[in-house]
Design an enzyme around this catalytic site. Structure first.
Site, mmCIF file in Angstrom:
data_model
loop_
_atom_site.group_PDB
_atom_site.id
_atom_site.type_symbol
_atom_site.label_atom_id
_atom_site.label_comp_id
_atom_site.label_asym_id
_atom_site.label_seq_id
_atom_site.Cartn_x
_atom_site.Cartn_y
_atom_site.Cartn_z
ATOM 1 N N ALA A 1 0.830 -1.207 0.000
ATOM 2 C CA ALA A 1 0.000 0.000 0.000
ATOM 3 C C ALA A 1 0.860 1.250 0.000
ATOM 4 C CB ALA A 1 -0.940 0.000 1.203
ATOM 5 N N ASP A 2 0.288 2.321 -0.534
ATOM 6 C CA ASP A 2 0.962 3.621 -0.519
ATOM 7 C C ASP A 2 -0.110 4.702 -0.459
ATOM 8 O OD1 ASP A 2 3.753 4.932 -0.964
ATOM 9 O OD2 ASP A 2 2.388 6.083 -2.225
ATOM 10 N N THR A 3 0.133 5.737 0.348
ATOM 11 C CA THR A 3 -0.848 6.810 0.538
ATOM 12 C C THR A 3 -0.200 8.172 0.288
ATOM 13 O OG1 THR A 3 -2.025 5.510 2.223
ATOM 14 C CG2 THR A 3 -2.454 7.885 2.184
#
Length: 204
Positions: A76-78
């Site tokens: 995941a990456d935000t």
């Protein structure tokens, strides 16, 4: 629902050291092995949804390359997007203050990209990648409020220089979309996407 360490027969690995993502997965009954990616984050993409999708895919692929068959890897990456600018993690109080100046009194977007890979062995994986968006409305902040928050330590490792689940809640006017997505992982959609992914594998 009690998946604990496995899901659909797959050993689950989270390719992130984020305690917030670990806590969000625990909310849906999952306790993955934590194996953060060590890759250098780099992408040529410009649009925020494309950026997070690409980086989540890179992280998942990096960790999956060292996993045996029967492993499910979640990457995941935000990022925060305000205007045409993408805001990552500030790292320093000064940079945090600069980011807070850009989001206070405005509406911005939080994008989280998620990649799920099912390791099949011999470096083969079957998976999906998606991005979730949430709009966040922030109250106006005084210089003193921004300075105090920037120096409290909380924002340094968070995209956009704030944690909605922490002290910054005092400045959140409202959101449109998934709250968990702002924290760092849209677990509701993740659960639905993995269900479909596992069903697709059963149909093959």
């Amino acid at each position: 629902m009690d998946m604990r360490h496995t899901w659909g027969g797959y050993q689950v690995v989270l390719a992130s050291a984020s305690p917030r993502r670990k806590e969000l997965l625990a909310q849906i009954g999952l306790e993955p092995e934590i194996r953060p990616s060590r890759m250098e984050e780099e992408t040529g993409e410009k649009k925020p949804d494309r950026v997070v999708m690409e980086l989540s895919r890179q992280k998942a692929e990096d960790v999956a390359s060292g996993c045996p068959a029967g492993t499910m890897v979640i990457g995941a990456d935000t990022v925060v997007s305000v205007g045409n600018e993408i805001l990552g993690k500030p790292g320093t109080p000064m940079r945090a203050y600069e980011m807070l100046e850009k989001i206070q009194g405005r509406t911005h977007q939080v994008y989280t990209g998620v990649t799920v890979l099912l390791c099949q062995g011999e470096d083969r994986c079957h998976g999906i990648t998606f991005a979730e968006r949430t709009d966040v409305h922030v109250y106006p902040m005084t210089c003193g409020e921004m300075k105090e928050y920037a120096q409290c330590g909380e924002p340094l490792d968070k995209a956009g220089a704030y944690g909605i689940q922490g002290r910054f809640a005092a400045y959140i006017k409202g959101i449109e979309g998934d709250y968990a997505n702002v924290v760092g992982l849209p677990v509701g959609r993740l659960y639905q996407e993995i269900k479909r992914l596992l069903e697709d594998r059963e149909d093959d």
